[in-house]
Scaffold this motif. Structure first.
Motif, PDB file in Angstrom:
ATOM      1  N   GLU A   1      79.163-102.723   2.671  1.00 31.84           N
ATOM      2  CA  GLU A   1      78.001-102.927   2.112  1.00 31.84           C
ATOM      3  C   GLU A   1      77.367-101.660   1.610  1.00 31.84           C
ATOM      4  OE1 GLU A   1      75.093-104.377   5.223  1.00 31.84           O
ATOM      5  OE2 GLU A   1      76.302-106.289   5.526  1.00 31.84           O
TER       6      GLU A   1
ATOM      7  N   GLU B   1      83.625-116.962  -3.019  1.00 34.18           N
ATOM      8  CA  GLU B   1      82.466-116.431  -2.539  1.00 34.18           C
ATOM      9  C   GLU B   1      81.422-117.274  -3.138  1.00 34.18           C
ATOM     10  OE1 GLU B   1      80.174-115.418  -0.487  1.00 34.18           O
ATOM     11  OE2 GLU B   1      80.636-113.456  -0.543  1.00 34.18           O
TER      12      GLU B   1
ATOM     13  N   ILE C   1      77.305-117.258  -3.861  1.00 31.78           N
ATOM     14  CA  ILE C   1      76.083-116.641  -3.588  1.00 31.78           C
ATOM     15  C   ILE C   1      74.892-117.439  -3.566  1.00 31.78           C
ATOM     16  CG2 ILE C   1      74.371-114.750  -4.675  1.00 31.78           C
ATOM     17  CD1 ILE C   1      77.301-113.701  -3.787  1.00 31.78           C
ATOM     18  N   ASN C   2      74.013-117.105  -2.527  1.00 32.80           N
ATOM     19  CA  ASN C   2      72.962-118.009  -2.128  1.00 32.80           C
ATOM     20  C   ASN C   2      71.638-117.161  -2.053  1.00 32.80           C
ATOM     21  OD1 ASN C   2      73.040-116.923   0.433  1.00 32.80           O
ATOM     22  ND2 ASN C   2      74.817-118.094   1.051  1.00 32.80           N
ATOM     23  N   LYS C   3      71.673-115.904  -2.222  1.00 32.38           N
ATOM     24  CA  LYS C   3      70.376-115.075  -2.290  1.00 32.38           C
ATOM     25  C   LYS C   3      70.388-113.808  -2.842  1.00 32.38           C
ATOM     26  CE  LYS C   3      66.520-114.023   0.816  1.00 32.38           C
ATOM     27  NZ  LYS C   3      65.948-113.821   2.127  1.00 32.38           N
TER      28      LYS C   3
ATOM     29  N   GLU D   1      67.962-110.360  -3.636  1.00 34.56           N
ATOM     30  CA  GLU D   1      66.705-109.571  -3.636  1.00 34.56           C
ATOM     31  C   GLU D   1      66.969-108.307  -4.408  1.00 34.56           C
ATOM     32  OE1 GLU D   1      66.061-109.021   0.503  1.00 34.56           O
ATOM     33  OE2 GLU D   1      66.002-111.309   0.890  1.00 34.56           O
TER      34      GLU D   1
ATOM     35  N   LEU E   1      70.253-106.617  -3.947  1.00 40.70           N
ATOM     36  CA  LEU E   1      70.992-107.152  -2.884  1.00 40.70           C
ATOM     37  C   LEU E   1      71.467-108.384  -2.978  1.00 40.70           C
ATOM     38  CD1 LEU E   1      72.141-106.443   0.024  1.00 40.70           C
ATOM     39  CD2 LEU E   1      69.742-107.226   1.005  1.00 40.70           C
TER      40      LEU E   1
ATOM     41  N   LYS F   1      73.551-111.818  -1.458  1.00 38.55           N
ATOM     42  CA  LYS F   1      74.048-112.179  -0.257  1.00 38.55           C
ATOM     43  C   LYS F   1      74.690-113.578  -0.688  1.00 38.55           C
ATOM     44  CE  LYS F   1      69.985-110.495   2.085  1.00 38.55           C
ATOM     45  NZ  LYS F   1      68.868-110.690   3.108  1.00 38.55           N
TER      46      LYS F   1
ATOM     47  N   GLY G   1      79.751-112.139   2.547  1.00 41.25           N
ATOM     48  CA  GLY G   1      78.940-111.012   2.817  1.00 41.25           C
ATOM     49  C   GLY G   1      77.907-110.423   1.846  1.00 41.25           C
ATOM     50  N   GLU G   2      77.565-109.317   1.813  1.00 36.48           N
ATOM     51  CA  GLU G   2      76.402-108.663   1.055  1.00 36.48           C
ATOM     52  C   GLU G   2      76.952-107.558   0.270  1.00 36.48           C
ATOM     53  OE1 GLU G   2      73.076-107.856   3.631  1.00 36.48           O
ATOM     54  OE2 GLU G   2      72.792-109.618   4.289  1.00 36.48           O
ATOM     55  N   TYR G   3      76.423-107.462  -1.053  1.00 32.06           N
ATOM     56  CA  TYR G   3      76.764-106.523  -1.920  1.00 32.06           C
ATOM     57  C   TYR G   3      75.759-106.004  -2.669  1.00 32.06           C
ATOM     58  CZ  TYR G   3      80.445-110.241  -1.103  1.00 32.06           C
ATOM     59  OH  TYR G   3      81.321-110.950  -0.658  1.00 32.06           O
TER      60      TYR G   3
END
Length: 331
Positions: free
Chosen positions: A3, A82, A84-86, A88, A95, A97, A101-103
């Motif tokens: 991250e 992967e 992606i579902n969110k 921000e 960000l 998500k 994972g988060e990137y």
């Protein structure tokens, strides 16, 4: 993936738009990450592509692999599987998500495309790319002088069967609707008067069958439930597309179709977010168009980062500025 890594750009989607974007961002020495469910997207549904500039013929997957290889050559990184579902925005970074994972990124390129609506019948998954197609424009010509069918509704179905009828002999049209539905009166009349088109209105597909490739379909009358078997070598499913853009609806503006609205440079309503390909409001859903849109989005993202560094946009001589700016990105 750590991250702590801040990418210059994260590209969501590895269809031709996303891959082309990755090639160009990587060439501009931007730290590039591509996240996607798979490689190729809708390209992989096509066994033979003959209308992509400079490529005489290729499978969809092979074309995707070539562009992926080019992007990797210049340093682009990829994460597959992967979803992606969110997303921000926090300050000047994003960000991202996903299920894995988060990137973190300074810019985003949304290129996750559209998903063709499926029939959800036995044999459909097995014969994708082996007679089952979701694009009449792409694949109708491959059924020249062969029996083939369109399963469709409304305007997309009518356009598809009209096109297929120029090649297939005969061309079957299967639709749940009991009558032909379309806003183009001439198109409706043309389909009705075409002796090469065999209409099965008020029918649904129950199963797609074959050995190594499609050889027949089982259809059912919606009124009495009676089934028939049609010998065909291809089934083009033109039920429209599903846009899965809910997870970005609070990030960027969408049109009434759920498509991401972009300007001529691939910019969205959110600063630092760009989009390309079939997920956007660009009307022409073709591989060559999506690739070009991906390139535009990439160069726009590059110029956006230049502007954040107080530098003017580069519009003509990319080579003259690329080396200098790539050094600044690393400071």
């Amino acid at each position: 993936m750590s991250e702590n890594i801040v990418y210059d750009v994260i590209i969501i989607g590895a269809g031709i738009a996303g891959l082309s974007a990755a090639l160009y961002t990587a060439r501009q020495k931007m730290k590039t990450l591509v996240v996607s469910k798979d490689l190729g997207g809708q390209l992989t549904l096509t066994e033979l592509i003959e209308n992509y500039p400079a490529i005489e013929s290729s499978t969809g997957l092979a074309l995707a692999q070539k562009v992926e290889k080019q992007a990797k050559k210049f340093g682009a990184m990829f994460i597959y599987g992967e979803e992606i579902n969110k997303i921000e925005k926090k300050g000047d970074i994003f960000l991202v998500k996903g299920i894995k994972g988060e990137y973190i990124a300074k810019t985003l390129i949304l290129a996750f495309g559209k998903t063709p609506r499926e029939l959800h019948v036995k044999g459909e998954q097995e014969f994708k790319g082996k007679g089952v197609s979701y694009c009449a424009i792409c694949d109708a010509a491959f059924f020249k002088d062969k029996p083939a069918a369109v399963v469709g509704e409304g305007e997309p179905g009518l356009e598809a069967i009209e096109l297929l009828s120029r090649y297939a002999k005969p061309a079957y049209y299967i639709s749940r609707s009991a009558v032909l539905v379309g806003s183009d009166e001439n198109l409706v009349k043309g389909v009705l008067s075409n002796n090469n088109i065999k209409l099965y209105l008020g029918y649904t597909v129950k199963e797609i069958q074959g050995d190594q490739k499609v050889s027949r379909i089982v259809i059912s009358n919606l009124k009495d439930g009676k089934t028939e078997v049609l010998e065909v070598e291809g089934v083009i499913i033109e039920m429209g597309y599903e846009l899965r853009t809910d997870f970005v609806k609070d990030l960027v503006k969408l049109n009434d179709k759920g498509e991401i609205i972009v300007d001529e440079l691939g910019k969205t309503s959110m600063e630092g977010v760009f989009a390309a390909g079939d997920v956007t409001s660009t009307p022409y859903k073709q591989a060559a168009v999506a690739a070009a849109e991906g390139v535009k989005a990439a160069l726009s993202a590059y110029n956006y980062l230049r502007s954040k560094s107080g530098l003017p946009p580069v519009n003509v001589d990319w080579k003259a500025e690329k080396k200098k700016f790539s050094m600044q990105l690393r400071l």
